[in-house]
Scaffold this motif. Sequence first.
Motif, PDB file in Angstrom:
ATOM      1  N   ILE A  25       0.841  -1.206   0.000  1.00 52.36           N
ATOM      2  CA  ILE A  25       0.000   0.000   0.000  1.00 52.36           C
ATOM      3  C   ILE A  25       0.871   1.249   0.000  1.00 52.36           C
ATOM      4  O   ILE A  25       0.585   2.234  -0.701  1.00 52.36           O
ATOM      5  CB  ILE A  25      -0.947  -0.003   1.222  1.00 52.36           C
ATOM      6  N   ALA A  28       2.084   1.720  -3.423  1.00 52.00           N
ATOM      7  CA  ALA A  28       1.007   2.255  -4.270  1.00 52.00           C
ATOM      8  C   ALA A  28       0.819   3.745  -4.031  1.00 52.00           C
ATOM      9  O   ALA A  28       0.613   4.519  -4.982  1.00 52.00           O
ATOM     10  CB  ALA A  28      -0.294   1.498  -3.997  1.00 52.00           C
ATOM     11  N   ALA A  32       1.189   6.756  -6.680  1.00 50.29           N
ATOM     12  CA  ALA A  32       0.170   7.790  -6.850  1.00 50.29           C
ATOM     13  C   ALA A  32       0.796   9.173  -6.746  1.00 50.29           C
ATOM     14  O   ALA A  32       0.488  10.085  -7.536  1.00 50.29           O
ATOM     15  CB  ALA A  32      -0.933   7.620  -5.804  1.00 50.29           C
ATOM     16  N   PHE A 179       0.451   0.276 -10.786  1.00 52.92           N
ATOM     17  CA  PHE A 179      -0.371   0.659  -9.632  1.00 52.92           C
ATOM     18  C   PHE A 179      -1.469  -0.369  -9.393  1.00 52.92           C
ATOM     19  O   PHE A 179      -1.676  -0.823  -8.251  1.00 52.92           O
ATOM     20  CB  PHE A 179      -0.975   2.036  -9.894  1.00 52.92           C
ATOM     21  N   VAL A 180      -2.165  -0.762 -10.445  1.00 55.21           N
ATOM     22  CA  VAL A 180      -3.259  -1.737 -10.325  1.00 55.21           C
ATOM     23  C   VAL A 180      -2.734  -3.070  -9.800  1.00 55.21           C
ATOM     24  O   VAL A 180      -3.323  -3.677  -8.889  1.00 55.21           O
ATOM     25  CB  VAL A 180      -3.953  -1.928 -11.691  1.00 55.21           C
ATOM     26  N   VAL A 183      -1.799  -2.734  -6.037  1.00 57.60           N
ATOM     27  CA  VAL A 183      -2.972  -2.594  -5.181  1.00 57.60           C
ATOM     28  C   VAL A 183      -3.703  -3.935  -5.061  1.00 57.60           C
ATOM     29  O   VAL A 183      -4.104  -4.341  -3.963  1.00 57.60           O
ATOM     30  CB  VAL A 183      -3.920  -1.505  -5.734  1.00 57.60           C
ATOM     31  N   TRP A 184      -3.889  -4.625  -6.173  1.00 58.99           N
ATOM     32  CA  TRP A 184      -4.590  -5.917  -6.130  1.00 58.99           C
ATOM     33  C   TRP A 184      -3.819  -6.938  -5.287  1.00 58.99           C
ATOM     34  O   TRP A 184      -4.409  -7.676  -4.496  1.00 58.99           O
ATOM     35  CB  TRP A 184      -4.800  -6.442  -7.546  1.00 58.99           C
ATOM     36  N   SER A 296     -17.463  -0.731  -0.373  1.00 57.33           N
ATOM     37  CA  SER A 296     -16.655  -0.411  -1.544  1.00 57.33           C
ATOM     38  C   SER A 296     -17.522   0.153  -2.668  1.00 57.33           C
ATOM     39  O   SER A 296     -17.090   1.064  -3.386  1.00 57.33           O
ATOM     40  CB  SER A 296     -15.902  -1.653  -2.026  1.00 57.33           C
ATOM     41  N   LEU A 332      -7.105   8.601  -9.441  1.00 57.49           N
ATOM     42  CA  LEU A 332      -6.418   7.457  -8.849  1.00 57.49           C
ATOM     43  C   LEU A 332      -7.227   6.861  -7.698  1.00 57.49           C
ATOM     44  O   LEU A 332      -7.279   5.638  -7.526  1.00 57.49           O
ATOM     45  CB  LEU A 332      -5.042   7.881  -8.350  1.00 57.49           C
ATOM     46  N   ALA A 333      -7.851   7.735  -6.906  1.00 56.08           N
ATOM     47  CA  ALA A 333      -8.695   7.254  -5.819  1.00 56.08           C
ATOM     48  C   ALA A 333      -9.883   6.468  -6.359  1.00 56.08           C
ATOM     49  O   ALA A 333     -10.280   5.431  -5.792  1.00 56.08           O
ATOM     50  CB  ALA A 333      -9.177   8.434  -4.970  1.00 56.08           C
ATOM     51  N   THR A 336      -8.705   3.095  -7.467  1.00 55.57           N
ATOM     52  CA  THR A 336      -8.481   2.248  -6.290  1.00 55.57           C
ATOM     53  C   THR A 336      -9.793   1.713  -5.738  1.00 55.57           C
ATOM     54  O   THR A 336      -9.901   0.531  -5.396  1.00 55.57           O
ATOM     55  CB  THR A 336      -7.742   3.049  -5.197  1.00 55.57           C
ATOM     56  N   TRP A 340     -11.005  -2.128  -5.388  1.00 52.73           N
ATOM     57  CA  TRP A 340     -11.471  -2.650  -4.100  1.00 52.73           C
ATOM     58  C   TRP A 340     -12.843  -3.305  -4.267  1.00 52.73           C
ATOM     59  O   TRP A 340     -13.076  -4.410  -3.784  1.00 52.73           O
ATOM     60  CB  TRP A 340     -11.524  -1.498  -3.092  1.00 52.73           C
TER      61      TRP A 340
END
Length: 357
Positions: A25, A28, A32, A179-180, A183-184, A296, A332-333, A336, A340
């Motif tokens: 995180i 990530a 960002a 980034f993806v 995060v995953w 989410s 970006l948020a 994310t 999620w």
Amino acid sequence: MTAASATAAPRATSSHRKAVGWWLIVIALMIAGMVVVGGLTRLTGSGLSITQWQPVSGVIPPLNAHDWAVEFAHYKQIPQYRLENAGMSLEQFKGIFWWEWTHRLLGRLIGLVFLLPFLYFVWRGAIGRRDIPRMVVLFALGGLQGFVGWWMVESGLETRVSVSQYRLAIHLGVALILFVAIVWTAFEYLRPKFADATTSPLARWAKGFAGLVYIQMLLGALVAGLHAGLIYNTWPSMDGRAFPEAPFFSQPWWINFFENPGLVQFDHRVGAYLVALSALTLWIAGRKMHGMARASGNAVVAIMALQIALGITTLLLQAPIVLSALHQFTALALLTAALWHAYELSGARAVQSPARA
């Protein structure tokens, strides 16, 4: 304790896995931050201020008057200086230099913050053998991003006064793929799926929505690359029109979708409408969800609404730097939140409320 048990490799515990997840995180968040700084570098016209790619020695900025004079002399040789910034003072050059240097420094720091803890986690057994290849690929993808960044800068050093919008979009696209993936992977470590986990029928649609947000962000890169946010600064019309004026003036006709600033902005607007409609549709279809899947989904809709408002305001005010950076961060948020939501729908123990099922 036997000698065999004393020398056995340590096994990952729940706390170890969470530590790996939070480390990812942090990575990530750093990516960002680099994306936002990259956007600011573009908005301030700073991206071509460093005309050489020096992955190691480039970490040290000019330290004295001679170093600054040499760096400035390199910049004076490119078209951007000759055609747009002729007569720029050394102090003005320093102003754009530090943006680009900071952007590159963040990339180097991300590499270190990834590599050193990764080695530690492997040693401690927190990252199992099965996941080591994936982590190596993520690290390699980060290195590729650095190469793509330089490839992008090169496009503005010979004949152009700015970088190619195509290479800018590719540069952002590779950063977003990294980034993806990170995060995953972080979700998998922080919220491992249960053995009896079920996949919601909406999971595929949620992943598709995340893909749509990704495409919309690439369209935003084209807008930035062509400075298309500085024209048609009205909404919902485009200076009183539903469609930009003379949208297909270049041949072949399809090239206008990538090189006509008015049409590129129109595409980005349509993309925003599709993102909003898709988010609302996904949220309505999942209204019976509960727990983290519901949370989410709510996050997706809330961030989407904020992003639409920011996008319209940024356009109306002719893309001020602060709002433009905030618009990119919120994108970006939203990405994310979309990831999620897709993750929760694809592995929640129970994604539908028993009372309403």
